[in-house]
Design a protein around this motif. Sequence first.
Motif, short mmCIF file in Angstrom:
data_model
loop_
_atom_site.label_atom_id
_atom_site.label_comp_id
_atom_site.label_asym_id
_atom_site.label_seq_id
_atom_site.Cartn_x
_atom_site.Cartn_y
_atom_site.Cartn_z
N GLN A 122 41.86 63.30 30.25
CA GLN A 122 41.88 63.86 28.90
C GLN A 122 42.64 62.95 27.93
N GLN A 123 43.64 62.24 28.42
CA GLN A 123 44.37 61.31 27.56
C GLN A 123 43.48 60.16 27.11
N GLN A 159 40.26 60.34 26.78
CA GLN A 159 39.28 60.90 25.86
C GLN A 159 39.78 60.91 24.42
N ARG A 160 41.08 60.96 24.23
CA ARG A 160 41.64 60.90 22.88
C ARG A 160 41.31 59.57 22.20
N CYS A 185 48.78 56.42 24.32
CA CYS A 185 47.72 56.35 25.33
C CYS A 185 47.36 54.90 25.63
#
Length: 85
Positions: free
Chosen positions: A20-21, A23-24, A39
């Motif tokens: 998910q990190q 995806q940022r 990130c």
Amino acid sequence: VLDGALLVWPPQAERPQPFQQLQRRLGRKAPGRMLLAECPAAFVAYALLERGGEDLRPTPLRQRRAALEALHQWLLMHFPKTSEV
């Protein structure tokens, strides 16, 4: 050709962050400095699949891994800021 993964892996962390990190950062043309700092992305290579036009996929993983490690040593000599395997 390398086989690997793009991961968010802060320099002091023992392991990568959840997907998910990453995806940022995905889909952004120009991520801001804060996002880049929060990130940091790293490519982690697992195997060498092709070298000099030769397909190494039929080669046993142990030999491909040895070829990847040899490539890493070459990169360290020519580009000293390359990180560990």
